[in-house]
Scaffold this motif. Structure first.
Motif, PDB file in Angstrom:
ATOM      1  N   LYS A  42     -14.566   8.565  47.340  1.00 15.38           N
ATOM      2  CA  LYS A  42     -13.138   8.302  47.560  1.00 15.38           C
ATOM      3  C   LYS A  42     -12.271   9.225  46.693  1.00 15.38           C
ATOM      4  CE  LYS A  42     -11.617   3.940  47.992  1.00 15.38           C
ATOM      5  NZ  LYS A  42     -11.552   2.494  47.671  1.00 15.38           N
ATOM      6  N   THR A  43     -12.689   9.414  45.450  1.00 11.80           N
ATOM      7  CA  THR A  43     -11.915  10.276  44.551  1.00 11.80           C
ATOM      8  C   THR A  43     -11.914  11.713  45.070  1.00 11.80           C
ATOM      9  OG1 THR A  43     -12.605   8.872  42.705  1.00 11.80           O
ATOM     10  CG2 THR A  43     -11.589  10.973  42.142  1.00 11.80           C
ATOM     11  N   ALA A  44     -13.100  12.206  45.476  1.00 12.61           N
ATOM     12  CA  ALA A  44     -13.195  13.587  45.963  1.00 12.61           C
ATOM     13  C   ALA A  44     -12.339  13.787  47.219  1.00 12.61           C
ATOM     14  CB  ALA A  44     -14.655  13.934  46.247  1.00 12.61           C
ATOM     15  N   VAL A  45     -12.380  12.820  48.138  1.00 17.03           N
ATOM     16  CA  VAL A  45     -11.572  12.916  49.368  1.00 17.03           C
ATOM     17  C   VAL A  45     -10.088  12.917  49.012  1.00 17.03           C
ATOM     18  CG1 VAL A  45     -10.894  11.674  51.482  1.00 17.03           C
ATOM     19  CG2 VAL A  45     -13.320  11.899  50.884  1.00 17.03           C
ATOM     20  N   SER A  46      -9.723  12.044  48.095  1.00 17.18           N
ATOM     21  CA  SER A  46      -8.329  11.945  47.672  1.00 17.18           C
ATOM     22  C   SER A  46      -7.833  13.271  47.097  1.00 17.18           C
ATOM     23  CB  SER A  46      -8.211  10.833  46.628  1.00 17.18           C
ATOM     24  OG  SER A  46      -6.876  10.434  46.479  1.00 17.18           O
ATOM     25  N   GLU A  47      -8.674  13.918  46.294  1.00 23.76           N
ATOM     26  CA  GLU A  47      -8.301  15.206  45.692  1.00 23.76           C
ATOM     27  C   GLU A  47      -8.076  16.269  46.771  1.00 23.76           C
ATOM     28  OE1 GLU A  47      -7.504  15.374  42.710  1.00 23.76           O
ATOM     29  OE2 GLU A  47      -8.570  13.723  41.734  1.00 23.76           O
ATOM     30  N   ALA A  48      -9.009  16.360  47.712  1.00 25.46           N
ATOM     31  CA  ALA A  48      -8.912  17.399  48.743  1.00 25.46           C
ATOM     32  C   ALA A  48      -7.705  17.166  49.654  1.00 25.46           C
ATOM     33  CB  ALA A  48     -10.203  17.447  49.558  1.00 25.46           C
ATOM     34  N   ILE A  75     -23.969  12.501  52.994  1.00 26.41           N
ATOM     35  CA  ILE A  75     -22.652  12.464  53.616  1.00 26.41           C
ATOM     36  C   ILE A  75     -22.029  13.856  53.477  1.00 26.41           C
ATOM     37  CG2 ILE A  75     -21.746  11.306  51.509  1.00 26.41           C
ATOM     38  CD1 ILE A  75     -19.971  10.690  54.695  1.00 26.41           C
ATOM     39  N   HIS A  76     -21.618  14.411  54.631  1.00 19.06           N
ATOM     40  CA  HIS A  76     -20.937  15.707  54.637  1.00 19.06           C
ATOM     41  C   HIS A  76     -19.478  15.462  55.007  1.00 19.06           C
ATOM     42  CE1 HIS A  76     -24.747  18.308  55.460  1.00 19.06           C
ATOM     43  NE2 HIS A  76     -25.022  17.263  54.712  1.00 19.06           N
ATOM     44  N   ILE A  77     -18.590  16.066  54.256  1.00 19.47           N
ATOM     45  CA  ILE A  77     -17.156  15.870  54.513  1.00 19.47           C
ATOM     46  C   ILE A  77     -16.481  17.235  54.560  1.00 19.47           C
ATOM     47  CG2 ILE A  77     -15.002  14.849  53.639  1.00 19.47           C
ATOM     48  CD1 ILE A  77     -16.886  12.905  52.026  1.00 19.47           C
ATOM     49  N   ARG A  78     -15.677  17.441  55.576  1.00 14.13           N
ATOM     50  CA  ARG A  78     -14.902  18.687  55.651  1.00 14.13           C
ATOM     51  C   ARG A  78     -13.433  18.313  55.815  1.00 14.13           C
ATOM     52  NH1 ARG A  78     -16.831  21.075  60.225  1.00 14.13           N
ATOM     53  NH2 ARG A  78     -14.932  21.399  61.405  1.00 14.13           N
ATOM     54  N   ILE A  79     -12.596  18.868  54.955  1.00 10.71           N
ATOM     55  CA  ILE A  79     -11.158  18.593  55.009  1.00 10.71           C
ATOM     56  C   ILE A  79     -10.434  19.917  55.198  1.00 10.71           C
ATOM     57  CG2 ILE A  79      -9.179  17.752  53.658  1.00 10.71           C
ATOM     58  CD1 ILE A  79     -11.345  15.722  52.449  1.00 10.71           C
ATOM     59  N   ALA A 115     -17.340  17.265  40.078  1.00 13.79           N
ATOM     60  CA  ALA A 115     -17.987  16.269  39.212  1.00 13.79           C
ATOM     61  C   ALA A 115     -18.571  15.114  40.024  1.00 13.79           C
ATOM     62  CB  ALA A 115     -16.982  15.737  38.198  1.00 13.79           C
ATOM     63  N   PHE A 116     -17.910  14.768  41.123  1.00 15.56           N
ATOM     64  CA  PHE A 116     -18.287  13.547  41.836  1.00 15.56           C
ATOM     65  C   PHE A 116     -19.107  13.792  43.101  1.00 15.56           C
ATOM     66  CE2 PHE A 116     -14.223  11.914  39.719  1.00 15.56           C
ATOM     67  CZ  PHE A 116     -14.935  11.482  38.613  1.00 15.56           C
ATOM     68  N   MET A 117     -19.195  15.046  43.542  1.00 16.79           N
ATOM     69  CA  MET A 117     -20.006  15.365  44.726  1.00 16.79           C
ATOM     70  C   MET A 117     -21.138  16.294  44.291  1.00 16.79           C
ATOM     71  SD  MET A 117     -18.366  13.684  47.140  1.00 16.79           S
ATOM     72  CE  MET A 117     -18.778  14.313  48.765  1.00 16.79           C
ATOM     73  N   LYS A 136     -22.829  15.023  49.565  1.00 13.69           N
ATOM     74  CA  LYS A 136     -23.374  14.131  48.530  1.00 13.69           C
ATOM     75  C   LYS A 136     -24.530  13.329  49.108  1.00 13.69           C
ATOM     76  CE  LYS A 136     -21.919  10.643  45.120  1.00 13.69           C
ATOM     77  NZ  LYS A 136     -21.995  11.416  43.870  1.00 13.69           N
ATOM     78  N   GLU A 137     -25.581  13.243  48.346  1.00 15.18           N
ATOM     79  CA  GLU A 137     -26.698  12.397  48.749  1.00 15.18           C
ATOM     80  C   GLU A 137     -26.474  10.998  48.198  1.00 15.18           C
ATOM     81  OE1 GLU A 137     -30.582  14.148  48.167  1.00 15.18           O
ATOM     82  OE2 GLU A 137     -31.431  12.126  48.067  1.00 15.18           O
TER      83      GLU A 137
END
Lengths: 143, 107
Positions: A42-48, A75-79, A115-117, A136-137
């Protein structure tokens, strides 16, 4: 390998930051992440997403696209945004570096994503928008 | 979102909302700045009792207040940090700039 995908597109408005991170958290809940893993993602998504809104679109109008894929335990996330882009990605990733100190940006956005991913990739060029890809695994931490 | 504020001996206590991201940070910053002016506050206490999400935008608010109050020898304290907020403090090195009050009342 089992996969599951989703995508979202939303206005570049700060009120959507919490929507984006909660949507991602709900999507990968099927992997039974720990509370800490949920908070990290959640933190990483929020930052991006915040970067896309503040820096990509400079607080103006635009669309942010979010793609998520569950691949096995990953989980793979692309923003993505179609904003101004980043002229020097390496510099932008340095902790405490910010182009907007007047907005009290801490310059910790990319540092937090890292740091989080497990992996963070940034693809950007001036005038061509920005793509942030993170992986992130889940369930890696020993009990 | 409604943030609660309280004047204590130590300074103005800010009951940080459940989530402190960029969106909430902008609102909180404006309110805190206004209260500092009106009540001539010297020190600030950020109480994280209800907070379960904070990102780098929240860090920016704390560092910004610390800098501004520092000009008048004021101090920014933080208290009631849960595990998550502690992790964010640690990852950003914020604990070196902000005085964290631990459960037993000591820094």
């Amino acid at each position: 390998m089992r996969t599951n995908r989703m995508q979202l597109q939303f206005d570049a408005k700060s009120v959507n930051e919490s929507f984006a991170r909660v949507a991602v958290a709900a999507f990968f809940a099927e992997l039974n992440p720990t509370l800490d893993e949920i908070a990290d993602v959640k933190t990483a998504v929020s930052e991006a997403v915040t970067n896309a809104i503040i820096h990509g679109y400079q607080g103006g109008e635009g669309q942010v696209r979010l793609f998520c894929e569950v691949k096995g335990r990953q989980i793979h996330i692309r923003i993505e945004d179609d904003g101004v882009g980043i002229s020097d990605v390496e510099k932008a990733r340095e902790p405490f570096f910010t182009t907007k100190p007047e907005l009290e940006r801490s310059g910790m956005g990319f540092a937090f994503m890292e740091a989080f991913m497990d992996e963070v990739e940034v693809i950007s060029a001036l005038g061509e928008g920005t793509k942030v890809i993170m992986r992130k695994e889940i369930g890696k931490q020993e009990v | 979102m409604q943030t609660k504020y309280e004047l204590e001996d130590l300074g103005l206590v800010v009951w940080v909302p459940r989530e402190l991201d960029h969106h909430h940070a902008d609102i909180l910053r404006a309110e805190v700045e206004m209260l500092i002016q009106v009540y001539r506050v010297k020190n600030l206490v950020f109480d994280f009792e209800q907070t379960d999400f904070m990102d780098s935008s929240g860090i920016g608010v704390l560092i910004g207040r610390s800098r501004n109050l520092g000009f008048c020898n004021g101090v920014v304290y933080a208290r009631n940090l849960n595990g998550r907020v502690k992790k964010i403090f640690k990852a950003s090195g914020l604990g070196k700039i902000i005085y964290v009050i631990s459960e037993d009342g000591k820094e």
